[in-house]
Structure formats: structure tokens, C-alpha cells
Write an enzyme that holds these catalytic residues in place. Structure first.
Site, PDB file in Angstrom:
ATOM      1  N   LYS A   1       5.231   3.187  17.050  1.00  0.00           N
ATOM      2  CA  LYS A   1       5.277   2.136  16.032  1.00  0.00           C
ATOM      3  C   LYS A   1       6.529   2.319  15.177  1.00  0.00           C
ATOM      4  CE  LYS A   1       2.204  -0.179  12.726  1.00  0.00           C
ATOM      5  NZ  LYS A   1       0.827  -0.191  12.187  1.00  0.00           N
TER       6      LYS A   1
ATOM      7  N   ASN B   1       5.856  -1.920  11.508  1.00  0.00           N
ATOM      8  CA  ASN B   1       5.085  -1.374  10.390  1.00  0.00           C
ATOM      9  C   ASN B   1       5.422  -2.156   9.116  1.00  0.00           C
ATOM     10  OD1 ASN B   1       3.505   0.450   8.825  1.00  0.00           O
ATOM     11  ND2 ASN B   1       4.031   2.114  10.206  1.00  0.00           N
TER      12      ASN B   1
ATOM     13  N   PHE C   1      -1.852   8.138   4.417  1.00  0.00           N
ATOM     14  CA  PHE C   1      -2.630   8.729   5.512  1.00  0.00           C
ATOM     15  C   PHE C   1      -3.908   9.408   5.010  1.00  0.00           C
ATOM     16  CE2 PHE C   1       1.169   9.494   8.647  1.00  0.00           C
ATOM     17  CZ  PHE C   1       1.320   8.138   8.780  1.00  0.00           C
TER      18      PHE C   1
ATOM     19  N   SER D   1       5.510   4.939   8.772  1.00  0.00           N
ATOM     20  CA  SER D   1       4.887   4.682   7.474  1.00  0.00           C
ATOM     21  C   SER D   1       5.842   5.122   6.369  1.00  0.00           C
ATOM     22  CB  SER D   1       3.570   5.443   7.346  1.00  0.00           C
ATOM     23  OG  SER D   1       3.102   5.387   6.002  1.00  0.00           O
TER      24      SER D   1
ATOM     25  N   ASN E   1       0.835  -1.197   0.000  1.00  0.00           N
ATOM     26  CA  ASN E   1       0.000   0.000   0.000  1.00  0.00           C
ATOM     27  C   ASN E   1       0.869   1.245   0.000  1.00  0.00           C
ATOM     28  OD1 ASN E   1      -0.450   1.931   2.527  1.00  0.00           O
ATOM     29  ND2 ASN E   1       0.223  -0.061   3.321  1.00  0.00           N
TER      30      ASN E   1
ATOM     31  N   ASN F   1       4.931   5.947   3.412  1.00  0.00           N
ATOM     32  CA  ASN F   1       4.129   6.586   2.369  1.00  0.00           C
ATOM     33  C   ASN F   1       3.877   8.072   2.574  1.00  0.00           C
ATOM     34  OD1 ASN F   1       3.794   4.035   1.073  1.00  0.00           O
ATOM     35  ND2 ASN F   1       2.261   3.515   2.624  1.00  0.00           N
ATOM     36  N   THR F   2       4.466   8.656   3.625  1.00  0.00           N
ATOM     37  CA  THR F   2       4.449  10.101   3.820  1.00  0.00           C
ATOM     38  C   THR F   2       5.892  10.573   3.735  1.00  0.00           C
ATOM     39  OG1 THR F   2       2.455  10.118   5.185  1.00  0.00           O
ATOM     40  CG2 THR F   2       3.965  11.973   5.437  1.00  0.00           C
TER      41      THR F   2
END
Length: 361
Positions: free
Chosen positions: A222, A251, A119, A180, A115, A182-183
Site C-alpha cells: 500500500k 493511503n 496503529f 501510514s 485520523n 501516523n507512525t
């Protein structure tokens, strides 16, 4: 039934469309007054699975990971499946759409997902409204908090604090998401020096809001599975020294070793079966680094009771699922609960807390 009937139909759809369809069904089920009670009766929990962590009771160590129900639209339905706790989010202070689609991919041959959602969520105010309407919800609900994409890292603490102030009266725990992929730039916040200061600021924010909310939810951090071992050790140490109450390990990963799917080259975080052994090893290391002083939530590739049991024995007090639910269906929660109870009975252990960390000592 899920694997034979529902999954083949869902897997014909785009992964994110299937996600929204399923979540919409669970949201509708959450509004039916009789359905949650019936489902909870079906998935009755063995007393041996119950324990107290962070001063809170958990009827089962099996929880829902963040990302599946970002906006807490289906909390009653998920709780009724037999989860011991639920983690919603990631939430940011302001609503944001996330990255462009397509951004969620199934790697069926690997029983994995990639993915790059970014967010996407409706914001802290909307989440507060939903959680406040669930004031009688008995299952603990944790809130995973992050920063908005356009907030620079040097101002990130302000975003985490905004989430704390907005949600403290409805959150049973906060999870600081600095891992994450993805940011842009977010994972840089895991560096030990900056992470320690960020955790302290969030803890101070929780304490400052305690008078207003009458609640002091625990704060967890996390971490990613891709840190160099020395950096992982430093980050765990920073979390411990700053006074955080727990760790979530781990994660999604940027690694792609050993994959078979043609989707393996997609950008984003990989989750599911490929993380099973890696995350268990990291849990064991985190338990050793903290001397068992910090509760650990184990997540990554839990598809069977044996997978769950291994993570508990490695040092996890609690567990979380996401990707395995996509492949195994909602019945997985009950199978894990029953299987864990059977494994405890086999080993002559009266309570799940008795096996936490036995393989890491």
C-alpha cells in the site's frame, strides 16, 4: 434512512466514540446466526461483478479498507453487507494503544476524515484467535500488517515477518503498510531500495511458512499519494521487481488543498472526498507503469457508482471503502454493487474485468 436518522445522531458524538458504538453494534450483529444470511439475501450480487484476482474468486470488486475493523470483530456483519472482500488491521506483532485521543476528526463540509490513530490494535495473536474462529467465512479476509511504533526502521522487516508467521494460516492476503503517516518514520520504508528488500523478505517469509500453513496468500503493498512522481514510479517499480502480487493505491494524504472545514489543520492522514480524483489519477499512472501486469486495488473517495467505475476504468481490479461509509452508511455497498452492474450493462460489458484499465491504455 441512515443520512436522515442515524448519521445526525452519530455525528453528535466524538468521531472515535461513534466509530466504537457502530463497530460494537456490528460485532453484536455478527453473533446473531440469522442476521448475516438475511442481509446477504437483501444485497444479492449480479454475476457480472464476479471475477478471479490473485487466483481467488471475488463476488464483487467492492471491499472494505483497513482501519475500520482493525481487530476483525465484525467480519460476518461486514461480509453480509455485500462486500467482495474485507481488509482488517493494521495489525502489529504486539498490541499497542496508538496515539493519544482525540485522533479522529470529521471534516463534514469536505466529506472527509483526518485520523492520527497510530496503529492502535490488539496485536497479531488476538487477531489470529478471531480469524481462526471464522474458518467458514466465505468472503476473503486480507490482513494489513505494520510495525510496532517502537521498532526502528532497520528492524521493521522483523515485525512484518512476525505478522506473516502468526497469521498466514488465517489470512487470504497480506498488505504491507509502509504508507501510514501516523507512525514516525514509517513512510521512509517506501523508498525504492529499502522497499524492494522488505517485499522480498515478506515474500520469503510467506514461502517459508507455506509448508506449515498449506497457504500461500498473495502479498500487496500500500503506497501513499504524496510521493513525488519520480519516487512513485521508483516505488512501483520496486514492488514489481521484488515480485509482489499487487498494489493498493492509495493511503491517506498529508495534503490539505481545497478544504473548507475548520478541522483542516488537524495533524494526520486525510481521507474521503478530497482524494477521489487524486487517487484515480495515481491508479491510472500505476497501471501504465506496470503495463497492467500487477492487480491494483483502488481506494480513496469512492462515494458513488461513477466514482467506483472511474477507478476500475483507470486500472483498479478491486476497490476499497472507508470514509464514504461514515457519510453514506452501510447501504452504500449495495448501491455501488447495483450501480456498477447497471453501468456495465449500459456499456455492453459482460464482466467487470472487461473494463479494468480501459482509460489507461
Amino acid at each position: 434512512m441512515y443520512r436522515r436518522l442515524a448519521r445526525p445522531l452519530l455525528f453528535r458524538l466524538d468521531a472515535e466514540d461513534a466509530h466504537h458504538l457502530t463497530l460494537g453494534g456490528l460485532e453484536a450483529a455478527s453473533k446473531l446466526p440469522g442476521w448475516p444470511a438475511l442481509a446477504r439475501a437483501v444485497s444479492s450480487l449480479a454475476p457480472a461483478l464476479g471475477q478471479t484476482v490473485f487466483g481467488q474468486p471475488f463476488a464483487s470488486p467492492v471491499g472494505l479498507a483497513a482501519g475500520l475493523d482493525k481487530n476483525a470483530v465484525a467480519v460476518p456483519a461486514f461480509a453480509a453487507l455485500g462486500f467482495g472482500f474485507l481488509e482488517v488491521g493494521t495489525v502489529t506483532p504486539l498490541a499497542q494503544p496508538g496515539n493519544e485521543r482525540p485522533r479522529l476528526f470529521r471534516l463534514t463540509e469536505d466529506e472527509a476524515l483526518i485520523n492520527r490513530m497510530g496503529f492502535n490494535n490488539a496485536g497479531a495473536e488476538a487477531l489470529h484467535t478471531r480469524l481462526a474462529a471464522l474458518s467458514r467465512q466465505p468472503t476473503p479476509v486480507w490482513v494489513n500488517i505494520g510495525k510496532n511504533k517502537d521498532t526502528p526502521n532497520e528492524e521493521a522487516a522483523g515485525d512484518y515477518l512476525k505478522c506473516v508467521h502468526a497469521l498466514q494460516d488465517v489470512a487470504d492476503a497480506f498488505v504491507i503498510n509502509v504508507s501510514s503517516p501516523n507512525t514516525p518514520g514509517l513512510r521512509a520504508l517506501q523508498a525504492a531500495d529499502g522497499l524492494s528488500e522488505l517485499v522480498r523478505q515478506v515474500l520469503d517469509g510467506v514461502e517459508a511458512s507455506r509448508v506449515r500453513s498449506l497457504r500461500r496468500p498473495p502479498v500487496l503493498v500500500k503506497l501513499a499519494p504524496d510521493l513525488h512522481p519520480a519516487d512513485f514510479e521508483a516505488s512501483v517499480g520496486a514492488v514489481l521487481d521484488a515480485g509482489a502480487h499487487g498494489l493498493i493505491v492509495s493511503n491517506t494524504t498529508l495534503g490539505r488543498d481545497g478544504l473548507f472545514s475548520e478541522r483542516a489543520g488537524e495533524t494526520g492522514g486525510l481521507s474521503g472526498r478530497p482524494l477521489t480524483q487524486k487517487s484515480t489519477a495515481l491508479i491510472r499512472e500505476a497501471y501504465r507503469l506496470t503495463g497492467g501486469r500487477l492487480p491494483i486495488v483502488g481506494v480513496g473517495g469512492i462515494f458513488s457508482p461513477a466514482d467506483a467505475y472511474a477507478k476500475l476504468r483507470a486500472g483498479a481490479s478491486l476497490l476499497e471503502l472507508y470514509s464514504a461509509l461514515i457519510y453514506e452508511g452501510p447501504g452504500l455497498v449495495g448501491r455501488l454493487n447495483r450501480g456498477l452492474a447497471d453501468l456495465l450493462a449500459r456499456d455492453g460489458v459482460k464482466n467487470v474485468a472487461g473494463i479494468v484499465g480501459v482509460d489507461a491504455r
